[in-house]
Design an enzyme around this catalytic site. Sequence first.
Site, PDB file in Angstrom:
ATOM      1  N   GLY A 149       9.748   8.770   6.031  1.00 43.83           N
ATOM      2  CA  GLY A 149       8.528   9.518   5.749  1.00 43.83           C
ATOM      3  C   GLY A 149       8.244  10.706   6.642  1.00 43.83           C
ATOM      4  N   GLU A 208      -6.868  29.956   5.947  1.00 46.79           N
ATOM      5  CA  GLU A 208      -5.567  29.905   5.272  1.00 46.79           C
ATOM      6  C   GLU A 208      -4.867  31.248   5.469  1.00 46.79           C
ATOM      7  OE1 GLU A 208      -3.462  27.723   3.469  1.00 46.79           O
ATOM      8  OE2 GLU A 208      -2.259  29.558   3.572  1.00 46.79           O
ATOM      9  N   ALA A 320       3.247  10.825  -3.218  1.00 49.82           N
ATOM     10  CA  ALA A 320       3.573   9.404  -3.290  1.00 49.82           C
ATOM     11  C   ALA A 320       4.370   9.078  -4.553  1.00 49.82           C
ATOM     12  CB  ALA A 320       2.282   8.591  -3.265  1.00 49.82           C
ATOM     13  N   HIS A 445     -13.906  12.814 -29.320  1.00 50.64           N
ATOM     14  CA  HIS A 445     -15.070  13.640 -28.999  1.00 50.64           C
ATOM     15  C   HIS A 445     -16.228  12.752 -28.557  1.00 50.64           C
ATOM     16  CE1 HIS A 445     -17.959  16.907 -29.291  1.00 50.64           C
ATOM     17  NE2 HIS A 445     -18.752  16.077 -29.948  1.00 50.64           N
TER      18      HIS A 445
HETATM   19  C1  LIG Z   1      -4.189  12.917   4.028  1.00 49.06           C
HETATM   20  C2  LIG Z   1      -3.119  12.740   2.979  1.00 49.06           C
HETATM   21  C3  LIG Z   1      -3.472  12.650   1.644  1.00 49.06           C
HETATM   22  C4  LIG Z   1      -2.489  12.460   0.685  1.00 49.06           C
HETATM   23  N1  LIG Z   1      -2.880  12.368  -0.627  1.00 49.06           N
HETATM   24  C5  LIG Z   1      -1.949  12.181  -1.578  1.00 49.06           C
HETATM   25  C6  LIG Z   1      -2.327  12.013  -2.940  1.00 49.06           C
HETATM   26  O1  LIG Z   1      -3.506  12.039  -3.286  1.00 49.06           O
HETATM   27  N2  LIG Z   1      -1.361  11.827  -3.863  1.00 49.06           N
HETATM   28  C7  LIG Z   1      -0.035  11.793  -3.520  1.00 49.06           C
HETATM   29  O2  LIG Z   1       0.801  11.611  -4.404  1.00 49.06           O
HETATM   30  N3  LIG Z   1       0.362  11.939  -2.237  1.00 49.06           N
HETATM   31  C8  LIG Z   1      -0.560  12.122  -1.262  1.00 49.06           C
HETATM   32  N4  LIG Z   1      -0.166  12.223   0.042  1.00 49.06           N
HETATM   33  C9  LIG Z   1       1.279  12.219   0.348  1.00 49.06           C
HETATM   34  C10 LIG Z   1       1.841  10.810   0.374  1.00 49.06           C
HETATM   35  O3  LIG Z   1       1.073  10.002   1.231  1.00 49.06           O
HETATM   36  C11 LIG Z   1       3.292  10.851   0.825  1.00 49.06           C
HETATM   37  O4  LIG Z   1       4.006  11.755   0.011  1.00 49.06           O
HETATM   38  C12 LIG Z   1       3.962   9.508   0.750  1.00 49.06           C
HETATM   39  O5  LIG Z   1       3.275   8.559   1.536  1.00 49.06           O
HETATM   40  C13 LIG Z   1       5.425   9.595   1.216  1.00 49.06           C
HETATM   41  O6  LIG Z   1       6.025   8.346   1.165  1.00 49.06           O
HETATM   42  P1  LIG Z   1       7.299   8.009   2.081  1.00 49.06           P
HETATM   43  O7  LIG Z   1       7.687   6.620   1.708  1.00 49.06           O
HETATM   44  O8  LIG Z   1       8.287   9.073   1.990  1.00 49.06           O
HETATM   45  O9  LIG Z   1       6.766   8.054   3.575  1.00 49.06           O
HETATM   46  P2  LIG Z   1       5.611   7.275   4.326  1.00 49.06           P
HETATM   47  O10 LIG Z   1       4.537   6.859   3.401  1.00 49.06           O
HETATM   48  O11 LIG Z   1       5.253   8.137   5.484  1.00 49.06           O
HETATM   49  O12 LIG Z   1       6.315   5.937   4.814  1.00 49.06           O
HETATM   50  C14 LIG Z   1       7.304   5.908   5.779  1.00 49.06           C
HETATM   51  C15 LIG Z   1       7.231   4.569   6.452  1.00 49.06           C
HETATM   52  O13 LIG Z   1       8.341   4.433   7.330  1.00 49.06           O
HETATM   53  C16 LIG Z   1       7.920   3.762   8.485  1.00 49.06           C
HETATM   54  N5  LIG Z   1       8.872   4.090   9.558  1.00 49.06           N
HETATM   55  C17 LIG Z   1       9.116   5.308  10.093  1.00 49.06           C
HETATM   56  N6  LIG Z   1      10.074   5.212  11.028  1.00 49.06           N
HETATM   57  C18 LIG Z   1      10.432   3.916  11.082  1.00 49.06           C
HETATM   58  C19 LIG Z   1      11.385   3.196  11.854  1.00 49.06           C
HETATM   59  N7  LIG Z   1      12.146   3.799  12.756  1.00 49.06           N
HETATM   60  N8  LIG Z   1      11.487   1.875  11.639  1.00 49.06           N
HETATM   61  C20 LIG Z   1      10.728   1.233  10.736  1.00 49.06           C
HETATM   62  N9  LIG Z   1       9.812   1.871   9.989  1.00 49.06           N
HETATM   63  C21 LIG Z   1       9.679   3.199  10.150  1.00 49.06           C
HETATM   64  C22 LIG Z   1       6.519   4.261   8.729  1.00 49.06           C
HETATM   65  O14 LIG Z   1       5.774   3.350   9.520  1.00 49.06           O
HETATM   66  C23 LIG Z   1       5.988   4.374   7.308  1.00 49.06           C
HETATM   67  O15 LIG Z   1       5.309   3.214   6.899  1.00 49.06           O
HETATM   68  C24 LIG Z   1      -1.137  12.382   1.045  1.00 49.06           C
HETATM   69  C25 LIG Z   1      -0.766  12.448   2.401  1.00 49.06           C
HETATM   70  C26 LIG Z   1      -1.742  12.624   3.356  1.00 49.06           C
HETATM   71  C27 LIG Z   1      -1.346  12.678   4.791  1.00 49.06           C
END
Ligand SMILES: Cc1cc2nc3c(=O)[nH]c(=O)nc-3n(C[C@H](O)[C@H](O)[C@H](O)COP(=O)(O)OP(=O)(O)OC[C@H]3O[C@@H](n4cnc5c(N)ncnc54)[C@H](O)[C@@H]3O)c2cc1C
Length: 468
Positions: A149, A208, A320, A445
Amino acid sequence: MHGGRDVANDASTVFDLVILGGGSGGYAAALRGAQLGLDVALIEKDKVGGTCLHRGCIPTKALLHAGEIADQARESEQFGVKATFEGIDIAGVHKYKDGVISGLYKGLQGLVASRKVTYIEGEGRLSSPTSVDVNGRRVQGRHVLLATGSVPKSLPGLEIDGNRIISSDHALVLDRVPKSAIILGGGVIGVEFASAWKSFGSDVTVIEGLKHLVPVEDENSSKLLERAFRKRGIKFNLGTFFSKAEYTADGVKVTLADGKEFEAEILLVAVGRGPVSAGLGYEEQGVAMDRGYVLVDEYMRTNVPTISAVGDLVPTLQLAHVGFAEGILVAERLAGLKTVPIDYDGIPRVTYCHPEVASVGITEAKAKEIYGADKVVALKYNLAGNGKSKILNTSGEIKLVQVKDGAVVGVHMVGDRMGEQVGEAQLIYNWEALPAEVAQLIHAHPTQSEALGEAHLALAGKPLHSHD
Ligand SMILES: Cc1cc2nc3c(=O)[nH]c(=O)nc-3n(C[C@H](O)[C@H](O)[C@H](O)COP(=O)(O)OP(=O)(O)OC[C@H]3O[C@@H](n4cnc5c(N)ncnc54)[C@H](O)[C@@H]3O)c2cc1C
């Protein structure tokens, strides 16, 4: 360790798939992989659900919903309802938000366990092309999926102290409504916080550097949002980059490259998110990377045959549902199913501010670049002609982008609750629908979905509630 097998007592296990990171991308791959009969280990150092559930999508939308209720209380008299807005009880808002998160978190933990995924709590590190070291042991797999992530980024020289200069992680647990806030970055995260905080009563200014708020959206959507924010009293400064931030006696002063200064109680840095990859062994194992991102092909394969990567860790859209889709793709590929690459333009995008901005497909500008200016038709349908939007007292537009005599290649919507219409918009885009085909579908509607139907009626040359 919970779920599937007890690796602590069985170090010789070789899983079909070892996943590092239990966010949207990682857990989707785990759930789908297990469903397809793969033996899956999921390694997570914090909480399954990752950013989206604990620090992203879900908590921000809960704040925005609380803000919407505050606005409705303030504006209730317009609807003939007598209510008084007394203020925001921020502890109560957090209680509501945390209740939503914990319910979903419990559900997700149950799902992971019921699918017999081996869940390992701990910080993992890639130790070979087929293994991850965690809690002092080696977890081996025929395949490894990197899904670690992203985290909030800052700018050079701008240190996030978690107190007066904060990231979205801090903003989500802030124990007060800031009297005033500067938000650095007018992208999705920046404008969502601007919207929620304004609804809570803060004096908000968004900075921005590019020409528009939500700059990756169609310019028309950006302009409509800017107009709506102006009406709401949300201030913004566009087109000039940040230069420095300094502490004042009781807050922060931000200076821009042109010398303009802004002061507020806090500064929220919302300039994007960077991949979590440093020190995790990726480079040592020969995984090709670019500025911290893991590089993948359209099947999410890295250059190392046994390693894939998904989610915010790879340079695709940071959403997400993108993580879910990429994780599912990897699981299905490894299980031997036929997979097809993701069309990233076909992924719906929603910014949940008030009013909402939703889109799928390409912008008018991009369509003109691809097809030529004379081959692109754009049509705008004003929500003023839509009964339900009028009832809700929201304004905005739906803009359709069509290849002349061909399919609709872009749908761009602004207005309260328009995010809920993006499901139909994505079918239209992904099925390469012609305006006349959509015009044939009858919309209920009065709904806001009718606006999408009417826009297509107009584009097909037979407008109903709009002027020719
Ligand atoms: C404020 C905010 C609002 C958002 N709103 C939206 C939205 O409305 N809609 C939407 O689609 N997206 C939204 N997003 C984006 C979305 O949250 C991310 O795109 C999504 O969570 C990415 O998923 P991921 O699995 O790639 O990473 P993450 O969700 O970041 O998950 C990665 C995981 O890996 C774990 N990890 C990291 N390194 C290690 C390690 N070495 N060992 C074990 N575990 C580890 C972390 O703890 C984490 O749990 C938002 C993001 C933010 C910050």
